[in-house]
Scaffold this active site. Structure first.
Site, short mmCIF file in Angstrom:
data_model
loop_
_atom_site.label_atom_id
_atom_site.label_comp_id
_atom_site.label_asym_id
_atom_site.label_seq_id
_atom_site.Cartn_x
_atom_site.Cartn_y
_atom_site.Cartn_z
N CYS A 1 60.60 -31.67 -10.16
CA CYS A 1 59.53 -30.74 -9.77
C CYS A 1 60.06 -29.62 -8.89
CB CYS A 1 58.41 -31.48 -9.06
SG CYS A 1 58.89 -32.21 -7.47
N CYS B 1 51.91 -35.87 -11.34
CA CYS B 1 50.61 -35.27 -11.62
C CYS B 1 50.12 -35.66 -13.02
CB CYS B 1 50.69 -33.75 -11.51
SG CYS B 1 50.97 -33.15 -9.83
N CYS C 1 53.83 -23.86 -11.33
CA CYS C 1 52.81 -24.81 -10.92
C CYS C 1 53.38 -25.79 -9.90
CB CYS C 1 52.28 -25.56 -12.14
SG CYS C 1 50.90 -26.69 -11.77
N CYS C 2 54.59 -26.32 -10.18
CA CYS C 2 55.23 -27.24 -9.24
C CYS C 2 55.56 -26.54 -7.93
CB CYS C 2 56.51 -27.82 -9.86
SG CYS C 2 56.23 -29.11 -11.09
N CYS D 1 51.17 -33.80 -16.43
CA CYS D 1 52.59 -33.76 -16.79
C CYS D 1 53.26 -35.13 -16.76
CB CYS D 1 53.35 -32.80 -15.87
SG CYS D 1 52.79 -31.08 -15.99
#
Length: 251
Positions: free
Chosen positions: A230, A204, A123-124, A207
């Site tokens: 990240c 974000c 995702c990062c 998280c």
């Protein structure tokens, strides 16, 4: 082979800059970098987080037209987006870029926007690392707001460091939390609204959580996992930038 030679040359340059200028005050480092070392080939990457106003204010004193790169992951707190707009207006920054993930990648890999729950690293990567590489690719150098005190992984953070063929500059590396707070008070800089709710490092929304008393500033990021970064400051960015040379890059 040419890429490796270029990267070694830039690494040597970063070490030389660190030895010569690494102990200057942040304002002097920023002026040197913008007006003398990199001219129009430098940007700043800002998360518009808890302490971002300090670096942006320092940069605005030198050149309000310095490009500001903001990774618009699509997962920010609404308060962060409002704060970004407020701070940009107050400081008079004139060249702010929202850098988005590739829409086709999101469609293919995260169609429901829930990847942060199942694969935080990926995702990062698709929301930060790959967009970051595209964002900084046109520049020879970029500035960040990272500090040594933020986490154990940053204890030895230098002011000048190499990332492939480019230079990353951390003007505030040696400042303490007290230094930042004193600067914000002295210059009447607005605080990120989530700071009052216990958020000390703001990323974000899925998280990030408030920090408990006695914990380091980044303990609220990816809490409950062994993840601490990240990736935009790790080797993944270097690898991504290796595919984008300074001669063919574009924003």
């Amino acid at each position: 082979m040419l890429l490796e030679m270029n990267e070694r040359t830039v690494a040597d340059e970063a070490r030389a800059l660190q030895a010569r200028y690494g102990n200057l005050e942040p304002a002097d480092i920023i002026e040197l970098a913008i007006d003398h070392l990199f001219n129009e080939e430098i940007a700043v990457v800002s998360s518009f987080g808890a302490e971002s106003s300090v670096l942006l204010h320092l940069i605005a004193q030198v050149d309000r037209a310095t490009p500001v790169l903001f990774l618009e992951t699509g997962k920010h707190f609404p308060a962060t987006l409002r704060y970004r707009d407020e701070l940009v207006g107050e400081l008079g920054m004139t060249d702010v870029h929202d850098i988005h993930p590739l829409q086709q990648t999101l469609k293919d890999e995260d169609p429901y926007g829930a990847m942060s729950m199942t694969n935080k690293d990926r995702c990062c990567y698709i929301r930060k690392v790959e967009p970051m590489a595209r964002a900084v690719a046109p520049y020879r150098a970029w500035m960040t707001g990272r500090k040594q005190f933020q986490a154990s992984t940053r204890n030895a953070l230098p002011v000048f460091e190499s990332v492939g063929e480019r230079i990353r500059i951390n003007p505030l590396a040696q400042w303490t939390s007290a230094d930042l707070q004193n600067y914000m008070v002295a210059h009447h800089l607005p605080a990120h609204p989530l700071v009052a709710e216990g958020y000390r490092s703001i990323g974000c929304m899925p998280c990030t959580q408030p920090v408990k008393e006695g914990e380091d500033a980044r303990s609220g990021r990816w809490a409950g996992s062994d993840k601490t970064e990240c990736g935009i400051h790790l080797t993944g960015l270097t690898d991504q930038l290796s595919n984008i040379s300074l001669t063919d890059s574009s924003l």
